[in-house]
Design a protein around this motif. Structure first.
Motif, PDB file in Angstrom:
ATOM      1  N   TYR A   1       0.721  -1.099  -0.022  1.00  0.00           N
ATOM      2  CA  TYR A   1      -0.137   0.098  -0.057  1.00  0.00           C
ATOM      3  C   TYR A   1       0.904   1.317   0.082  1.00  0.00           C
ATOM      4  CZ  TYR A   1      -3.619   3.402   1.624  1.00  0.00           C
ATOM      5  OH  TYR A   1      -4.337   4.383   1.602  1.00  0.00           O
ATOM      6  N   GLU A   2       1.972   1.158   0.705  1.00  0.00           N
ATOM      7  CA  GLU A   2       2.869   2.459   0.923  1.00  0.00           C
ATOM      8  C   GLU A   2       3.574   2.603  -0.286  1.00  0.00           C
ATOM      9  OE1 GLU A   2       6.811   3.619   3.668  1.00  0.00           O
ATOM     10  OE2 GLU A   2       5.254   2.600   4.634  1.00  0.00           O
TER      11      GLU A   2
ATOM     12  N   THR B   1       1.277   4.030  -3.096  1.00  0.00           N
ATOM     13  CA  THR B   1       0.984   5.384  -2.717  1.00  0.00           C
ATOM     14  C   THR B   1       2.045   6.345  -3.107  1.00  0.00           C
ATOM     15  OG1 THR B   1      -0.550   4.822  -0.818  1.00  0.00           O
ATOM     16  CG2 THR B   1       0.257   7.062  -0.888  1.00  0.00           C
ATOM     17  N   GLU B   2       3.219   5.873  -2.604  1.00  0.00           N
ATOM     18  CA  GLU B   2       4.390   6.710  -3.183  1.00  0.00           C
ATOM     19  C   GLU B   2       4.461   6.742  -4.636  1.00  0.00           C
ATOM     20  OE1 GLU B   2       7.842   4.980  -1.241  1.00  0.00           O
ATOM     21  OE2 GLU B   2       6.912   5.252   0.779  1.00  0.00           O
TER      22      GLU B   2
ATOM     23  N   TRP C   1       1.930   9.315  -6.098  1.00  0.00           N
ATOM     24  CA  TRP C   1       2.444  10.658  -5.918  1.00  0.00           C
ATOM     25  C   TRP C   1       3.400  11.001  -6.945  1.00  0.00           C
ATOM     26  CZ3 TRP C   1      -0.672  14.012  -3.575  1.00  0.00           C
ATOM     27  CH2 TRP C   1      -1.225  13.733  -2.341  1.00  0.00           C
TER      28      TRP C   1
ATOM     29  N   PHE D   1      -7.539  -0.296  -3.895  1.00  0.00           N
ATOM     30  CA  PHE D   1      -8.079   1.054  -4.131  1.00  0.00           C
ATOM     31  C   PHE D   1      -9.347   1.026  -4.505  1.00  0.00           C
ATOM     32  CE2 PHE D   1      -3.470   1.827  -4.409  1.00  0.00           C
ATOM     33  CZ  PHE D   1      -3.357   2.697  -2.978  1.00  0.00           C
TER      34      PHE D   1
ATOM     35  N   LEU E   1      -8.466   5.552  -5.101  1.00  0.00           N
ATOM     36  CA  LEU E   1      -6.847   6.014  -5.166  1.00  0.00           C
ATOM     37  C   LEU E   1      -6.825   7.331  -4.722  1.00  0.00           C
ATOM     38  CD1 LEU E   1      -3.970   5.562  -5.727  1.00  0.00           C
ATOM     39  CD2 LEU E   1      -4.479   5.851  -8.173  1.00  0.00           C
TER      40      LEU E   1
ATOM     41  N   ALA F   1      -7.355   7.663  -1.117  1.00  0.00           N
ATOM     42  CA  ALA F   1      -6.292   7.373  -0.389  1.00  0.00           C
ATOM     43  C   ALA F   1      -5.192   8.431  -0.251  1.00  0.00           C
ATOM     44  CB  ALA F   1      -5.916   5.920  -0.721  1.00  0.00           C
ATOM     45  N   LEU F   2      -4.953   8.984  -1.226  1.00  0.00           N
ATOM     46  CA  LEU F   2      -3.840  10.103  -1.595  1.00  0.00           C
ATOM     47  C   LEU F   2      -4.360  11.402  -0.403  1.00  0.00           C
ATOM     48  CD1 LEU F   2      -2.989   9.986  -5.343  1.00  0.00           C
ATOM     49  CD2 LEU F   2      -1.535   9.003  -3.287  1.00  0.00           C
TER      50      LEU F   2
ATOM     51  N   ASP G   1      -3.781  10.245   2.957  1.00  0.00           N
ATOM     52  CA  ASP G   1      -2.198  10.228   3.227  1.00  0.00           C
ATOM     53  C   ASP G   1      -1.685  11.692   3.492  1.00  0.00           C
ATOM     54  OD1 ASP G   1       0.499   9.089   2.875  1.00  0.00           O
ATOM     55  OD2 ASP G   1       0.439  10.277   1.104  1.00  0.00           O
TER      56      ASP G   1
END
Length: 197
Positions: free
Chosen positions: A16-17, A20-21, A24, A55, A61, A64-65, A68
């Protein structure tokens, strides 16, 4: 286009991390329009079902951002508050600085994520959750400076609106970062002092 990564076994949280990275990074390098679940899967070196499992949809998605971003902003502010002297001006300064800095740290990415989510039920829910949480935290922080009177909701919402608008204006370079911080600091102090009278 971000460099695709070789597949590797990660825990669900690590995956997940990583996703997410990478999301971005895609937004920074290619813009929000390029962020699809398929493109994210290719760049992260995983299959589409892996991304869908995390997501569900593009809106999921983007939500989720947003979460974050919110978690990083809150963590940064909480760390600064823990190390701050318990004085009105000091605590107000920490909140003003942390709020503006976090928005500017995200540069163009966060506004474009919000624009992509605009009009979705996910965005409205997230913004409301974040606003209520921020206002609750500010009520707790500033309650000791208001004597016996509890902080009313309307001034807290006005403060939140000022934080959002000033940060947005600084991100768009309509005002400087310092002007945004100074104005927000003054608004917070004035709100608390007015409530204490």
């Amino acid at each position: 286009m971000p460099e695709p990564r070789a597949r590797q076994r990660l825990s669900r949280e690590e995956r997940y991390e990583q996703l997410t990275e990478m999301a971005w990074r895609i937004i920074r390098q290619e813009g929000t329009e390029a962020l699809t679940l398929g493109h994210l899967a290719a760049c992260a070196g995983v299959t589409k079902p892996v991304v869908y499992d995390h997501f569900t949809s593009r809106a999921g998605l983007l939500a989720a951002l947003y979460r974050d971003y919110d978690q990083r902003q809150t963590a940064r502010m909480n760390e600064a508050l823990r190390n701050a002297e318990p004085k009105l001006e000091t605590l107000a300064s920490v909140i003003a600085e942390a709020y503006v800095a976090c928005v500017l740290h995200q540069g163009r990415e966060m506004p474009s994520v919000m624009a992509a989510l605009n009009g979705t039920p996910e965005l409205e829910k997230l913004r409301q959750e974040y606003a209520v949480s921020f206002i609750r935290q500010c009520r707790d922080i500033f309650a000791p400076f208001c004597g016996d009177k509890p902080l009313a909701d309307a001034p807290l919402w006005a403060m939140f609106g000022a934080a959002e608008t000033l940060s947005w204006a600084a991100a768009k370079e309509m005002i400087t970062e310092q002007q945004a911080r100074d104005e927000l600091l003054e608004a917070i102090i004035a709100m608390v002092q007015r409530q204490a009278r």
